[in-house]
Design a protein around this motif. Structure first.
Motif, short mmCIF file in Angstrom:
data_model
loop_
_atom_site.label_atom_id
_atom_site.label_comp_id
_atom_site.label_asym_id
_atom_site.label_seq_id
_atom_site.Cartn_x
_atom_site.Cartn_y
_atom_site.Cartn_z
N UNK A 130 45.99 33.96 15.13
CA UNK A 130 46.12 33.05 16.26
C UNK A 130 46.61 33.73 17.53
N UNK A 131 46.90 35.03 17.45
CA UNK A 131 47.22 35.76 18.67
C UNK A 131 45.95 36.10 19.46
N UNK A 132 44.80 35.98 18.82
CA UNK A 132 43.53 36.25 19.48
C UNK A 132 42.99 34.98 20.11
N UNK A 133 42.36 35.07 21.28
CA UNK A 133 41.62 33.91 21.81
C UNK A 133 40.56 33.49 20.79
N UNK A 134 40.32 32.19 20.64
CA UNK A 134 39.40 31.73 19.59
C UNK A 134 38.02 32.38 19.64
N UNK A 135 37.45 32.51 20.85
CA UNK A 135 36.12 33.11 20.93
C UNK A 135 36.15 34.55 20.48
N UNK A 136 37.18 35.29 20.87
CA UNK A 136 37.30 36.69 20.46
C UNK A 136 37.45 36.79 18.95
N UNK A 139 36.37 26.87 6.98
CA UNK A 139 37.60 26.28 7.53
C UNK A 139 38.18 27.17 8.63
N UNK A 140 38.11 28.48 8.45
CA UNK A 140 38.62 29.40 9.47
C UNK A 140 37.82 29.32 10.75
N UNK A 141 36.51 29.23 10.62
CA UNK A 141 35.64 29.10 11.80
C UNK A 141 35.92 27.78 12.51
N UNK A 142 36.02 26.70 11.73
CA UNK A 142 36.29 25.39 12.32
C UNK A 142 37.64 25.38 13.04
N UNK A 143 38.63 26.05 12.45
CA UNK A 143 39.96 26.09 13.07
C UNK A 143 39.91 26.80 14.42
N UNK A 144 39.08 27.84 14.54
CA UNK A 144 38.94 28.54 15.82
C UNK A 144 38.32 27.63 16.87
N UNK A 145 37.29 26.91 16.48
CA UNK A 145 36.63 25.99 17.43
C UNK A 145 37.61 24.89 17.84
N UNK A 146 38.31 24.32 16.88
CA UNK A 146 39.27 23.25 17.20
C UNK A 146 40.40 23.76 18.08
N UNK A 147 40.82 25.01 17.86
CA UNK A 147 41.87 25.59 18.68
C UNK A 147 41.38 25.78 20.12
N UNK A 148 40.11 26.18 20.25
CA UNK A 148 39.54 26.35 21.60
C UNK A 148 39.46 25.02 22.33
N UNK A 149 39.12 23.96 21.61
CA UNK A 149 39.05 22.63 22.23
C UNK A 149 40.45 22.17 22.63
N UNK A 177 41.65 23.59 25.72
CA UNK A 177 40.77 23.26 26.85
C UNK A 177 39.89 24.45 27.25
N UNK A 178 39.48 25.22 26.26
CA UNK A 178 38.55 26.31 26.50
C UNK A 178 37.11 25.90 26.17
N UNK A 179 36.99 24.96 25.25
CA UNK A 179 35.69 24.39 24.90
C UNK A 179 35.71 22.89 25.15
N UNK A 180 34.55 22.36 25.53
CA UNK A 180 34.42 20.91 25.69
C UNK A 180 34.39 20.26 24.32
N UNK A 181 34.97 19.10 24.21
CA UNK A 181 34.81 18.28 23.02
C UNK A 181 33.53 17.47 23.21
N UNK A 182 32.53 17.75 22.39
CA UNK A 182 31.22 17.12 22.58
C UNK A 182 30.45 17.18 21.27
N UNK A 183 29.34 16.45 21.17
CA UNK A 183 28.51 16.57 19.96
C UNK A 183 28.08 18.01 19.69
N UNK A 184 27.88 18.81 20.74
CA UNK A 184 27.47 20.20 20.56
C UNK A 184 28.56 21.02 19.88
#
Length: 218
Positions: free
Chosen positions: A80-86, A137-147, A150-157
């Protein structure tokens, strides 16, 4: 009178390495005990069972060994010290390099090691399925952390983004085994990550510039 003594000793770490390579290359069910004992230094049946208990117990040890070595390419997902996209990018590119390397069997043991087992070996299949679910679960956690950041939009995409990323990750095994190079996988990863980038929340200053150009106020 023939002299008896202790069974021939073997290097346990080397034996585990050899078993890992064999299970990785062939999968759990096609790998026989005869092949395992031969690859592990032609150890006797007595030594094998004394050291590992059973083929299934050996496989479970092999999986843990794989996760602690080759599987460490997945570690960024939980950093979690890394930005989610990285974290996602490091995981994908590191895994691509590992899976396409020719210094060991190609692909991912967790994906292909027990993909088509008979009913009596369902616990082995379930073991690897649980590890694949952990990756999802790890991938999903990164996406949820980005949302949440406020780094990713919360959207159907972005709702389906974890599934897209996980599907790509698991699919790399087939491509690597069919000979796809790391350069080709890298290029595919670059393209895949545009799905992340187009859903990125624009920094406020950029949004202000855009509204100034259009005359729309935030």
């Amino acid at each position: 009178m023939a002299r008896t003594g202790r069974p021939r000793e073997f290097d346990r770490d080397k034996a585990i390495d050899a078993a890992t390579a064999l299970f990785w290359a062939q999968g759990y069910e096609p790998t026989s005990l005869t092949q395992l004992k031969a690859s592990m230094g032609h150890i006797s049946p007595a030594s094998f069972y004394a050291a590992f208990g059973s083929k299934e117990a050996l496989f479970r040890e092999v999986v843990q060994h794989y996760l602690a070595t080759y599987g460490q390419v997945m570690a960024p997902l939980w950093d979690e010290s890394l930005p989610p996209r990285e974290a996602i990018e490091r995981t994908l590119r590191g895994s691509a390099r590992m899976q396409a390397a020719r210094t060991h069997p190609t692909g991912c043991l967790v994906v292909s090691g027990a993909s088509n087992c008979s009913p009596e070996n369902e616990p082995v299949q379930a073991l690897l399925a649980a590890e694949r679910q952990r990756t999802r679960a790890g991938i999903k956690a990164c996406v949820e952390r980005a949302i949440a950041r406020n780094e990713l939009k919360a959207s159907p995409s972005t709702d389906v983004l974890p599934d897209i990323l996980a599907t790509f990750f698991h699919g790399m095994t087939c491509e690597a085994r069919d000979g796809m190079t790391v350069d080709t996988l890298d290029a595919a990863i670059t393209s895949l990550l545009t799905l992340w980038d187009i859903n990125t929340v624009k920094p406020l200053k950029n949004r202000q510039k855009n509204t100034e150009n259009t005359g729309v106020r935030l």
